[in-house]
Design a protein around this motif. Structure first.
Motif, PDB file in Angstrom:
ATOM      1  N   UNK A   1       0.943  -1.231  -0.097  1.00 28.94           N
ATOM      2  CA  UNK A   1      -0.169   0.172  -0.342  1.00 28.94           C
ATOM      3  C   UNK A   1       0.984   0.975  -0.102  1.00 28.94           C
ATOM      4  N   UNK A   2       1.983   1.182   0.318  1.00 32.18           N
ATOM      5  CA  UNK A   2       2.619   2.345   0.196  1.00 32.18           C
ATOM      6  C   UNK A   2       3.285   3.001  -0.862  1.00 32.18           C
TER       7      UNK A   2
ATOM      8  N   UNK B   1       2.335   6.291  -5.218  1.00 32.51           N
ATOM      9  CA  UNK B   1       2.037   6.740  -6.592  1.00 32.51           C
ATOM     10  C   UNK B   1       1.103   7.201  -7.466  1.00 32.51           C
ATOM     11  N   UNK B   2      -0.256   7.405  -6.112  1.00 34.58           N
ATOM     12  CA  UNK B   2      -1.422   8.773  -5.794  1.00 34.58           C
ATOM     13  C   UNK B   2      -0.865   9.485  -5.689  1.00 34.58           C
ATOM     14  N   UNK B   3       0.668  10.003  -5.751  1.00 32.91           N
ATOM     15  CA  UNK B   3       0.670  11.215  -5.064  1.00 32.91           C
ATOM     16  C   UNK B   3       0.903  12.085  -6.652  1.00 32.91           C
ATOM     17  N   UNK B   4       1.274  10.762  -7.485  1.00 37.16           N
ATOM     18  CA  UNK B   4       1.813  11.741  -8.865  1.00 37.16           C
ATOM     19  C   UNK B   4      -0.073  12.034  -9.572  1.00 37.16           C
TER      20      UNK B   4
ATOM     21  N   UNK C   1       1.004   5.629 -13.982  1.00 38.21           N
ATOM     22  CA  UNK C   1       0.181   5.972 -15.839  1.00 38.21           C
ATOM     23  C   UNK C   1      -1.119   5.132 -16.006  1.00 38.21           C
ATOM     24  N   UNK C   2      -0.763   3.679 -15.056  1.00 37.86           N
ATOM     25  CA  UNK C   2      -2.131   2.669 -15.466  1.00 37.86           C
ATOM     26  C   UNK C   2      -3.581   3.705 -15.506  1.00 37.86           C
TER      27      UNK C   2
END
Length: 405
Positions: A216-217, A222-225, A334-335
């Motif tokens: 989950x880290x 990834x969600x920060x991006x 990206x996905x």
């Protein structure tokens, strides 16, 4: 036919509990089904149990229970394998209760659902019963010591059932079990029924135990991006576990505020998945991937890491979901961004996911087990002969090596 399941603790929350109850309920249409819980820590199971299924607890851990004063409860188990992850939760009392129950059990089929419980099955189940060990983890997640302990016991089983064909292939190659069928039957997930009218909020959902292997880290990073490009989207992570504080610290460190939230454990999870638009999994290891199927049954596209061994047998990349390289933050971001930006693609993959997930319905899974029961009964004598031959060869080989020395 009388069918008995042996489970660690049916009163808790987890994928093994849920899929066992799903299968038990489906089989109860045609058979007499009992779920035997090695342990009990609360008055009622957290998951709903079909009223046709009988639940039998063996050791009651509640403070006011009579078992609390039994001295054997505080003595280490002698039969339950020492290398099993749950070993410290088992005791001489658990050993005794499992032996007493199984030796008097009149079931036609007994199914164990975790390695240590499968050892009880192999040691104590009556010979006339078909003995089937389910593996809800994977061969390679077990330590070398545990695999050695299991290999000696699993030879007395009738079948070992994994949740993926990839894991079944590993067992066939690395754990030689003459006379024991090794095959894959997936977990079952029922249709959640009509979806809520307000589904499809700008939310990415994820669920699972909050442990490091679930990564989950990586999903938070990834969600920060994603958050920088799509400020109207949020991330909701459902589950509980030892990694909670670390993950909360990472959310704060990344400055995500209330854009990313740890929502705690929720059951049933489908209600929350149905409210989201995308479901994500960044795991490094999955023995199957229950949450992936649960999301697909809700008609949600899933973006998952292509980790061993489950996701690739569940998701058809680009057709009913997306698979990305394991541990790749950028590929995951990206996905997810691609689906956020393309609403028609989200709907198209979600519809395909809902259709594809029908193969995990309890009915075909139960039918696969019923076919296995018939096959095992029909081949019992031939498989027993295979076991005897293997033992004779083993003894002859050991005697020859002794003479050579």
């Amino acid at each position: 036919m009388k069918i008995t399941f042996l489970i660690h603790n049916v009163y808790g929350i987890g994928g093994t509990i849920r899929t066992t109850l799903n299968l038990a309920a489906e089989l109860a249409d045609r058979h007499e089904v009992t779920v035997v819980s090695m342990l009990r820590h609360r008055s009622y199971p957290r998951f709903a149990v079909d009223p046709r299924v009988t639940v039998v607890p063996l050791v009651d851990l509640r403070a006011d229970a009579a078992d609390a004063s039994d001295p054997q409860l505080h003595q280490p188990a002698e039969v339950f394998p020492t290398a099993e992850k749950r070993y410290k939760q088992y005791s001489r009392l658990t050993d005794r209760r499992a032996r007493e129950y199984l030796r008097s059990c009149d079931a036609d089929v007994i199914i164990g659902t975790r390695p240590g419980v499968n050892v009880y099955l192999a040691r104590f189940a009556p010979p006339r019963a078909l003995r089937i060990a389910q593996e809800h983890l994977t061969h390679d997640t077990h330590t070398k010591k545990l695999r050695a302990q299991l290999a000696g016991q699993y030879r007395d089983l009738d079948a070992v059932v994994t949740t993926t064909e990839a894991d079944a292939a590993v067992y066939r190659t690395r754990m030689r079990l003459p006379g024991v069928r090794i095959l894959a039957i997936p977990n079952s997930v029922p249709d959640p029924g009509p979806l809520p009218a307000d589904g499809g909020a700008r939310v990415i959902a994820a669920a699972g135990r909050l442990v490091r292997a679930k990564r989950f880290d990586l999903l938070i990073e990834a969600f920060t991006d994603i958050a920088a490009k799509h400020p109207d989207w949020s991330l909701r992570i459902y589950g509980a576990g030892a990694d909670k504080d670390r993950l909360q610290g990472l959310i704060e460190e990344q400055g995500l505020g209330d854009r990313a939230a740890l929502m705690g454990a929720v059951s049933p999870i489908e209600d929350e998945f149905a409210k989201a638009s995308i479901v994500a999994s960044a795991s490094d290891a999955e023995s199957f991937g229950m949450t992936l199927v649960e999301a697909m049954r809700c008609g949600k596209p899933v973006v998952a890491t292509d980790c061993p061994l489950g996701p690739a047998e569940i998701i058809n990349d680009g057709v009913d979901g997306r698979l990305v390289p394991m541990g790749d933050r950028q590929a995951l971001a990206v996905a997810l961004c691609d689906l956020i930006a393309d609403e028609p693609a989200r709907h198209r993959l979600g519809e395909a996911a809902r259709a594809a997930a029908g193969r995990f319905d309890p009915a075909p899974v139960a039918h696969a087990y019923e076919e296995l029961f018939g096959d095992l009964a029909a081949t019992r004598s031939a498989r027993a002969w295979q076991r005897r031959k293997a033992r004779w060869r083993g003894r002859a080989g050991r005697a020859l090596r002794h003479l050579r020395r």
